[in-house]
Design an enzyme around this catalytic site. Structure first.
Site, PDB file in Angstrom:
ATOM      1  N   SER A  59     -10.195 -10.658   4.840  1.00 28.93           N
ATOM      2  CA  SER A  59      -9.712 -11.325   6.051  1.00 28.93           C
ATOM      3  C   SER A  59     -10.848 -12.057   6.739  1.00 28.93           C
ATOM      4  CB  SER A  59      -9.084 -10.305   7.013  1.00 28.93           C
ATOM      5  OG  SER A  59      -7.779  -9.991   6.597  1.00 28.93           O
TER       6      SER A  59
ATOM      7  N   HIS B  47     -11.657  -7.327  -2.118  1.00 30.62           N
ATOM      8  CA  HIS B  47     -10.951  -6.647  -1.027  1.00 30.62           C
ATOM      9  C   HIS B  47     -11.634  -7.009   0.282  1.00 30.62           C
ATOM     10  CE1 HIS B  47      -8.253  -3.695  -3.142  1.00 30.62           C
ATOM     11  NE2 HIS B  47      -8.880  -4.295  -4.138  1.00 30.62           N
TER      12      HIS B  47
ATOM     13  N   SER C 158       0.860  -1.196   0.000  1.00 31.79           N
ATOM     14  CA  SER C 158       0.000   0.000   0.000  1.00 31.79           C
ATOM     15  C   SER C 158       0.892   1.241   0.000  1.00 31.79           C
ATOM     16  CB  SER C 158      -0.886  -0.001   1.243  1.00 31.79           C
ATOM     17  OG  SER C 158      -0.089   0.247   2.392  1.00 31.79           O
TER      18      SER C 158
ATOM     19  N   ASP D 117      -1.262  -1.665  -3.944  1.00 28.87           N
ATOM     20  CA  ASP D 117      -2.622  -1.774  -3.415  1.00 28.87           C
ATOM     21  C   ASP D 117      -3.198  -0.372  -3.180  1.00 28.87           C
ATOM     22  OD1 ASP D 117      -4.841  -3.141  -2.330  1.00 28.87           O
ATOM     23  OD2 ASP D 117      -4.024  -2.989  -0.292  1.00 28.87           O
ATOM     24  N   HIS D 118      -4.424  -0.149  -3.617  1.00 30.31           N
ATOM     25  CA  HIS D 118      -5.124   1.135  -3.384  1.00 30.31           C
ATOM     26  C   HIS D 118      -4.289   2.352  -3.755  1.00 30.31           C
ATOM     27  CE1 HIS D 118      -8.713  -0.547  -1.572  1.00 30.31           C
ATOM     28  NE2 HIS D 118      -7.941  -1.339  -0.850  1.00 30.31           N
TER      29      HIS D 118
ATOM     30  N   GLU E 298     -11.403  -0.108  -9.256  1.00 33.74           N
ATOM     31  CA  GLU E 298     -12.464  -0.428  -8.287  1.00 33.74           C
ATOM     32  C   GLU E 298     -13.764   0.264  -8.680  1.00 33.74           C
ATOM     33  OE1 GLU E 298     -11.424  -0.440  -4.117  1.00 33.74           O
ATOM     34  OE2 GLU E 298     -13.442   0.150  -3.494  1.00 33.74           O
TER      35      GLU E 298
ATOM     36  N   ASN F 221      -7.758 -10.268  -1.335  1.00 35.19           N
ATOM     37  CA  ASN F 221      -6.859  -9.361  -0.597  1.00 35.19           C
ATOM     38  C   ASN F 221      -6.935  -9.570   0.915  1.00 35.19           C
ATOM     39  OD1 ASN F 221      -6.425  -8.212  -3.086  1.00 35.19           O
ATOM     40  ND2 ASN F 221      -6.764  -6.115  -2.393  1.00 35.19           N
ATOM     41  N   ILE F 222      -5.780  -9.793   1.510  1.00 33.96           N
ATOM     42  CA  ILE F 222      -5.745 -10.062   2.951  1.00 33.96           C
ATOM     43  C   ILE F 222      -4.639  -9.244   3.614  1.00 33.96           C
ATOM     44  CG2 ILE F 222      -5.309 -11.850   4.691  1.00 33.96           C
ATOM     45  CD1 ILE F 222      -6.530 -13.857   2.648  1.00 33.96           C
ATOM     46  N   ASP F 223      -5.027  -8.447   4.563  1.00 32.51           N
ATOM     47  CA  ASP F 223      -4.075  -7.658   5.344  1.00 32.51           C
ATOM     48  C   ASP F 223      -4.337  -7.843   6.837  1.00 32.51           C
ATOM     49  OD1 ASP F 223      -2.368  -5.820   6.438  1.00 32.51           O
ATOM     50  OD2 ASP F 223      -3.226  -4.069   5.471  1.00 32.51           O
TER      51      ASP F 223
HETATM   52  P1  13P Z   1      -8.658  -6.899   5.044  1.00 32.05           P
HETATM   53  O1  13P Z   1      -8.729  -5.655   5.881  1.00 32.05           O
HETATM   54  O2  13P Z   1      -9.924  -7.697   5.133  1.00 32.05           O
HETATM   55  O3  13P Z   1      -7.471  -7.725   5.325  1.00 32.05           O
HETATM   56  O4  13P Z   1      -8.563  -6.428   3.500  1.00 32.05           O
HETATM   57  C1  13P Z   1      -7.316  -6.041   2.961  1.00 32.05           C
HETATM   58  C2  13P Z   1      -7.450  -5.406   1.640  1.00 32.05           C
HETATM   59  O5  13P Z   1      -8.498  -5.376   1.023  1.00 32.05           O
HETATM   60  C3  13P Z   1      -6.232  -4.800   1.078  1.00 32.05           C
HETATM   61  O6  13P Z   1      -6.492  -4.124  -0.114  1.00 32.05           O
HETATM   62  O1  G3H Z   2      -6.995  -1.947   2.149  1.00 33.28           O
HETATM   63  C1  G3H Z   2      -6.020  -1.458   2.730  1.00 33.28           C
HETATM   64  C2  G3H Z   2      -4.966  -2.326   3.247  1.00 33.28           C
HETATM   65  O2  G3H Z   2      -5.401  -3.026   4.364  1.00 33.28           O
HETATM   66  C3  G3H Z   2      -3.714  -1.544   3.466  1.00 33.28           C
HETATM   67  O3  G3H Z   2      -3.707  -0.899   4.690  1.00 33.28           O
HETATM   68  O4  G3H Z   2      -3.101   1.406   3.961  1.00 33.28           O
HETATM   69  O5  G3H Z   2      -2.883   0.709   6.363  1.00 33.28           O
HETATM   70  O6  G3H Z   2      -1.312  -0.193   4.625  1.00 33.28           O
HETATM   71  P1  G3H Z   2      -2.693   0.334   4.927  1.00 33.28           P
HETATM   72 ZN    ZN Z   3      -8.428  -3.184  -0.147  1.00 35.63          ZN
END
Ligand code: 13P
Ligand code: G3H
Ligand code: ZN
Length: 338
Positions: A237, A234, A72, A105-106, A157, A277-279
């Site tokens: 998780s 997205h 990100s 990402d984003h 998106e 997508n998993i963060d």
């Molecule tokens: P989560 O917050 O569900 O892990 O999603 C992460 C995500 O969409 C990153 O772009």
């Molecule tokens: O969707 C966003 C991701 O979880 C990235 O999070 O911008 O805090 O790195 P972040």
């Molecule tokens: Zn996302």
């Protein structure tokens, strides 16, 4: 800043790639998608530091799964994008059998151009979902033109997820599912290569207040209107409840945290949802491990014992997730297809 001028191919991307067994290890995201579409989903995991990178690569190697490393804007500035990207290059050497893509990402427009120009990324996401339909298309199209000129693909998106994205805060009441009636026009006019769709999820650890879940009717209808076109989920998780309980038992305060049901993720992975997508789940593993380590050994002040446990536990999580996504065991067949 203007978009970078057009180039003729993906020479920059290739010049940074390591070749192992005659196959580049960092591959175009579209190669992963064409192997996976309709059969399984590729996990796209956010990384910020060395320990996450080591756990991520180890876990995917243990399960023989292809994967996407995603960065990100916040991750790229946490230490430094130079350091983060160098650590990914180092991971290529440490794990020579890995096959993966590197993804922004984003991204906002300028960050997309920065990544496109760097030549290191397989794909970028332009997130203009806060804009209206026409402006979203216009911004996405500018990024697509710059990225495609360098052989880099673009995720866009359409629709609005709930929760908080870095540069866009979307109130739950403002979250809007993707309208399947808009997807063909959006993809045709913008030229994007994959589409992040709002299908009921949200970012973060508090996705649902009750028994809500994925909107399979929306997934099905988008797949019908865009056959073979990769959808991205997205906010995927699953927020494992045992992690939440352990975090809370070790001093955390995560009341009501809830994620996506894993059986639903598996089902979506065969319906055209090709990138998941998993963060947040990775953050939960980190939080649980560190809280427990320092609770159980309060005299310890060294960072390495907890760091080692985290790398092993995150790798274990990834192995499990590869089973959920169906990406486990796909590496050899993917390699043969490249
Ligand atoms: P989560 O917050 O569900 O892990 O999603 C992460 C995500 O969409 C990153 O772009
Ligand atoms: O969707 C966003 C991701 O979880 C990235 O999070 O911008 O805090 O790195 P972040
Ligand atoms: Zn996302």
């Amino acid at each position: 800043m203007l978009p970078p001028g057009p180039q003729t191919g993906n020479e920059d991307l290739q010049s940074h790639q390591q070749i192992h067994k005659g196959i580049p290890m960092i591959v175009p995201t579209k190669s992963l998608f064409s192997h996976a579409y309709g059969k399984y989903a590729v996990g796209a995991y956010n990384i910020n530091n060395a320990e996450q990178i080591m756990g991520l690569f180890r876990g995917n190697m243990d399960s023989k799964a292809p994967f996407i490393v995603q960065l990100s804007k916040g991750a790229r500035s946490y230490t430094s994008k130079v350091l983060l990207e160098a650590m990914i290059r180092a991971a290529e050497e440490i794990f020579p059998d890995a096959i993966f893509a590197v993804h922004l990402d984003h991204g906002d427009e300028q960050t997309c151009y920065d990544c496109v120009e760097s030549g290191f990324y397989s794909s970028v996401m332009i997130d203009a979902s806060a804009e209206d339909f026409d402006e979203n298309i216009a911004i996405t199209k500018r990024v697509v033109d710059a990225a495609h000129a360098k052989g880099i693909s673009v995720e866009a998106e359409l629709g609005k997820l709930g929760g908080v994205e870095e540069h866009v805060s979307v109130d739950e009441s403002d979250a809007k599912l993707t309208d399947p009636k808009q997807v063909q026009e959006f993809v045709e006019r913008s030229g994007c290569d994959s589409l992040a769709c709002a299908i009921g999820t949200s970012h973060g650890a508090y996705k649902f207040t009750g028994g809500q879940g994925l909107h399979f009717e929306v997934i099905e209808e988008i797949a019908r209107r865009l056959p073979g076109f990769p959808m991205v989920m997205h906010g995927s998780s699953s927020v494992p409840q045992d992690e939440v309980e352990r975090i809370n038992a070790a001093g955390g305060k995560m009341k009501g945290a809830k994620g996506v049901d894993e059986a639903q993720i598996t089902r979506a992975s065969t319906m055209g949802v090709t990138k998941v997508n998993i963060d947040t789940d990775g953050r939960l593993v980190w939080c649980r491990v560190h809280r427990e380590c320092f609770r159980d050994d309060p005299e310890v002040f060294d960072l390495r014992p907890a760091g080692k446990v985290f790398m092993a536990e995150y790798a274990k999580y990834i192995v499990h997730k590869s089973d959920v996504l169906g990406s486990a065991g796909q590496l050899d067949s993917l390699r043969a297809s490249l």
